[in-house]
Design a protein around this motif. Structure first.
Motif, PDB file in Angstrom:
ATOM      1  N   LYS A 145       0.847  -1.182   0.000  1.00  0.00           N
ATOM      2  CA  LYS A 145       0.000   0.000   0.000  1.00  0.00           C
ATOM      3  C   LYS A 145       0.882   1.231   0.000  1.00  0.00           C
ATOM      4  N   ARG A 146       0.280   2.353  -0.319  1.00  0.00           N
ATOM      5  CA  ARG A 146       1.049   3.591  -0.376  1.00  0.00           C
ATOM      6  C   ARG A 146       1.520   3.991   1.013  1.00  0.00           C
ATOM      7  N   HIS A 147       2.648   4.668   1.061  1.00  0.00           N
ATOM      8  CA  HIS A 147       3.221   5.104   2.317  1.00  0.00           C
ATOM      9  C   HIS A 147       3.789   6.497   2.129  1.00  0.00           C
ATOM     10  N   TYR A 148       4.200   7.114   3.202  1.00  0.00           N
ATOM     11  CA  TYR A 148       4.742   8.468   3.125  1.00  0.00           C
ATOM     12  C   TYR A 148       5.715   8.696   4.271  1.00  0.00           C
ATOM     13  N   HIS A 149       6.510   9.728   4.150  1.00  0.00           N
ATOM     14  CA  HIS A 149       7.483  10.081   5.181  1.00  0.00           C
ATOM     15  C   HIS A 149       7.877  11.536   4.971  1.00  0.00           C
ATOM     16  N   HIS A 150       8.466  12.145   5.972  1.00  0.00           N
ATOM     17  CA  HIS A 150       8.940  13.516   5.829  1.00  0.00           C
ATOM     18  C   HIS A 150      10.172  13.537   4.934  1.00  0.00           C
ATOM     19  N   GLY A 183       8.294  13.300  -0.270  1.00  0.00           N
ATOM     20  CA  GLY A 183       7.990  12.051   0.423  1.00  0.00           C
ATOM     21  C   GLY A 183       6.699  12.096   1.218  1.00  0.00           C
ATOM     22  N   ARG A 184       6.171  13.297   1.482  1.00  0.00           N
ATOM     23  CA  ARG A 184       4.920  13.408   2.247  1.00  0.00           C
ATOM     24  C   ARG A 184       3.708  13.024   1.409  1.00  0.00           C
ATOM     25  N   VAL A 185       3.886  12.953   0.080  1.00  0.00           N
ATOM     26  CA  VAL A 185       2.795  12.501  -0.800  1.00  0.00           C
ATOM     27  C   VAL A 185       2.762  10.969  -0.770  1.00  0.00           C
ATOM     28  N   PRO A 186       1.622  10.350  -0.469  1.00  0.00           N
ATOM     29  CA  PRO A 186       1.563   8.883  -0.444  1.00  0.00           C
ATOM     30  C   PRO A 186       2.073   8.297  -1.763  1.00  0.00           C
ATOM     31  N   HIS A 187       2.984   7.328  -1.669  1.00  0.00           N
ATOM     32  CA  HIS A 187       3.604   6.798  -2.873  1.00  0.00           C
ATOM     33  C   HIS A 187       3.906   5.303  -2.732  1.00  0.00           C
ATOM     34  N   ALA A 188       4.068   4.665  -3.878  1.00  0.00           N
ATOM     35  CA  ALA A 188       4.380   3.233  -3.917  1.00  0.00           C
ATOM     36  C   ALA A 188       5.024   2.922  -5.258  1.00  0.00           C
ATOM     37  N   ALA A 189       5.824   1.865  -5.293  1.00  0.00           N
ATOM     38  CA  ALA A 189       6.502   1.462  -6.529  1.00  0.00           C
ATOM     39  C   ALA A 189       6.295  -0.025  -6.751  1.00  0.00           C
ATOM     40  N   GLU A 190       6.208  -0.420  -8.023  1.00  0.00           N
ATOM     41  CA  GLU A 190       6.096  -1.841  -8.344  1.00  0.00           C
ATOM     42  C   GLU A 190       6.759  -2.125  -9.681  1.00  0.00           C
ATOM     43  N   ASN A 191       7.157  -3.362  -9.853  1.00  0.00           N
ATOM     44  CA  ASN A 191       7.732  -3.812 -11.115  1.00  0.00           C
ATOM     45  C   ASN A 191       6.613  -3.875 -12.143  1.00  0.00           C
ATOM     46  N   ALA A 192       6.732  -3.086 -13.218  1.00  0.00           N
ATOM     47  CA  ALA A 192       5.687  -3.031 -14.238  1.00  0.00           C
ATOM     48  C   ALA A 192       6.042  -3.836 -15.479  1.00  0.00           C
ATOM     49  N   GLY A 193       7.143  -4.585 -15.406  1.00  0.00           N
ATOM     50  CA  GLY A 193       7.583  -5.340 -16.565  1.00  0.00           C
ATOM     51  C   GLY A 193       7.573  -6.834 -16.336  1.00  0.00           C
ATOM     52  N   LEU A 194       8.107  -7.560 -17.297  1.00  0.00           N
ATOM     53  CA  LEU A 194       8.153  -9.021 -17.231  1.00  0.00           C
ATOM     54  C   LEU A 194       9.527  -9.531 -16.808  1.00  0.00           C
ATOM     55  N   THR A 195      10.462  -8.612 -16.597  1.00  0.00           N
ATOM     56  CA  THR A 195      11.819  -8.982 -16.172  1.00  0.00           C
ATOM     57  C   THR A 195      12.113  -8.321 -14.834  1.00  0.00           C
ATOM     58  N   PRO A 196      13.118  -8.813 -14.105  1.00  0.00           N
ATOM     59  CA  PRO A 196      13.459  -8.189 -12.827  1.00  0.00           C
ATOM     60  C   PRO A 196      13.788  -6.703 -12.998  1.00  0.00           C
ATOM     61  N   ALA A 197      13.434  -5.915 -11.998  1.00  0.00           N
ATOM     62  CA  ALA A 197      13.720  -4.478 -12.013  1.00  0.00           C
ATOM     63  C   ALA A 197      14.631  -4.145 -10.847  1.00  0.00           C
ATOM     64  N   PRO A 237      10.200 -12.751  10.718  1.00  0.00           N
ATOM     65  CA  PRO A 237       9.655 -12.498   9.381  1.00  0.00           C
ATOM     66  C   PRO A 237       9.037 -11.114   9.317  1.00  0.00           C
ATOM     67  N   HIS A 238       9.302 -10.388   8.242  1.00  0.00           N
ATOM     68  CA  HIS A 238       8.724  -9.064   8.052  1.00  0.00           C
ATOM     69  C   HIS A 238       8.816  -8.704   6.583  1.00  0.00           C
ATOM     70  N   THR A 239       8.071  -7.707   6.197  1.00  0.00           N
ATOM     71  CA  THR A 239       8.094  -7.252   4.818  1.00  0.00           C
ATOM     72  C   THR A 239       8.399  -5.775   4.793  1.00  0.00           C
ATOM     73  N   ILE A 240       8.724  -5.278   3.607  1.00  0.00           N
ATOM     74  CA  ILE A 240       8.921  -3.840   3.475  1.00  0.00           C
ATOM     75  C   ILE A 240       7.678  -3.118   3.956  1.00  0.00           C
ATOM     76  N   ASP A 241       6.505  -3.649   3.614  1.00  0.00           N
ATOM     77  CA  ASP A 241       5.268  -2.975   3.940  1.00  0.00           C
ATOM     78  C   ASP A 241       5.061  -2.872   5.450  1.00  0.00           C
ATOM     79  N   SER A 242       5.477  -3.910   6.204  1.00  0.00           N
ATOM     80  CA  SER A 242       5.293  -3.849   7.643  1.00  0.00           C
ATOM     81  C   SER A 242       6.132  -2.753   8.252  1.00  0.00           C
ATOM     82  N   GLU A 243       7.305  -2.506   7.662  1.00  0.00           N
ATOM     83  CA  GLU A 243       8.137  -1.424   8.161  1.00  0.00           C
ATOM     84  C   GLU A 243       7.569  -0.078   7.731  1.00  0.00           C
TER      85      GLU A 243
END
Length: 203
Positions: A116-121, A154-168, A190-196
Motif C-alpha cells: 500500500k502507499r506510504h509516506y514520510h517527511h 515524500g509526504r505525498v503517499p507513494h508506492a513502486a512496483e515492477n511493471a515489466g516481465l523482467t526483474p527491475a 519475518p517481516h516485509t517492506i510494507d510492515s516497516e
C-alpha cells in the motif's frame, strides 16, 4: 560542524526564513538567530522542535560531523532479503546513517515495494537502473524505463512496483534517512517492506 551552523544550513536548504522556522517551532526569531550563531545552547526539547521543523533527527544535529569520506564496498553492503517475497534491499550509504540515505532495491516481476502507499517527511528520488517500474505518487502514475528517474515530496503517499516481465532494480535516495531502522529487526523475525512502512520507518 557546530550545531548552529547545521541548523542554519538545513534551514537554508529547506528554503525557510528565520521567521518561518520560528513559527514552525514556536521559538522567537532572536533565539533562533542566537542558536545559529552559537551564542546560546538549545535544550533537548528545543532541539527536538528544531529537528522536527527541519525534517531531520536530533542525532544529526548533535553528533560531531565525520569529515572522513565513508566508503561502502560492494561486498560489505548491508543486505536484507525481504520476507514474504523475493525482493532484496542493499544500503549504499554510510552506517550509522547520516542525513542522506541511499538504497538499492531489486524487484522481481509482480513484486511491489509495499502493498500500500506510504509516506514520510523529506524528499525522495527513484532511479530505475534496470527493467520497468510503475511509481504512484498521489494521483499521478509514472512509468520509469531504464535510466529514468523521478524526484518527489515524500509526504505525498507513494508506492513502486515492477511493471515489466523482467526483474527491475532501482536506487532510492531519501532525506532525512528513513530506511535504516529496518535493519534493527532481530534475525529470523519475518517481516516485509510494507510492515516497516506501516511503522513509519521506510520511505
Amino acid at each position: 560542524m557546530q550545531i548552529g551552523k547545521k541548523i542554519r544550513d538545513l534551514r537554508l536548504r529547506r528554503g525557510l526564513t528565520v521567521q518561518q522556522l520560528a513559527e514552525a517551532t514556536g521559538l522567537s526569531k532572536g533565539f533562533i538567530s542566537q542558536v545559529e550563531n552559537n551564542r546560546t545552547s538549545p535544550s533537548l526539547a528545543t532541539l527536538q522542535d528544531l529537528a522536527r521543523a527541519l525534517e531531520t533527527s536530533v542525532a544529526y544535529l548533535v553528533v560531531e560531523e565525520d569529515r572522513v569520506p565513508h566508503v561502502v564496498r560492494a561486498a560489505e553492503r548491508p543486505r536484507l532479503q525481504i520476507g514474504g517475497n523475493t525482493s532484496a534491499v542493499e544500503v549504499l550509504s554510510a552506517q550509522p546513517k547520516r542525513n542522506l540515505e541511499l538504497i538499492m532495491v531489486e524487484l522481481p516481476p509482480g513484486v511491489t515495494a509495499g502493498d500500500k502507499r506510504h509516506y514520510h517527511h523529506g524528499e525522495e528520488v527513484v532511479l530505475c537502473l534496470e527493467g520497468r517500474v510503475s511509481l504512484t505518487c498521489g494521483d499521478h502514475v509514472i512509468v520509469l524505463e531504464t535510466g529514468d528517474s523521478c524526484h518527489y515530496d515524500g509526504r505525498v503517499p507513494h508506492a513502486a512496483e515492477n511493471a515489466g516481465l523482467t526483474p527491475a532494480k532501482v536506487i532510492i535516495a531519501m532525506t532525512p534517512a528513513a530506511f535504516e531502522p529496518m535493519f534493527r529487526v532481530q534475525a529470523g523475525t519475518p517481516h516485509t517492506i510494507d510492515s516497516e512502512i506501516a511503522a513509519g520507518s521506510v520511505g
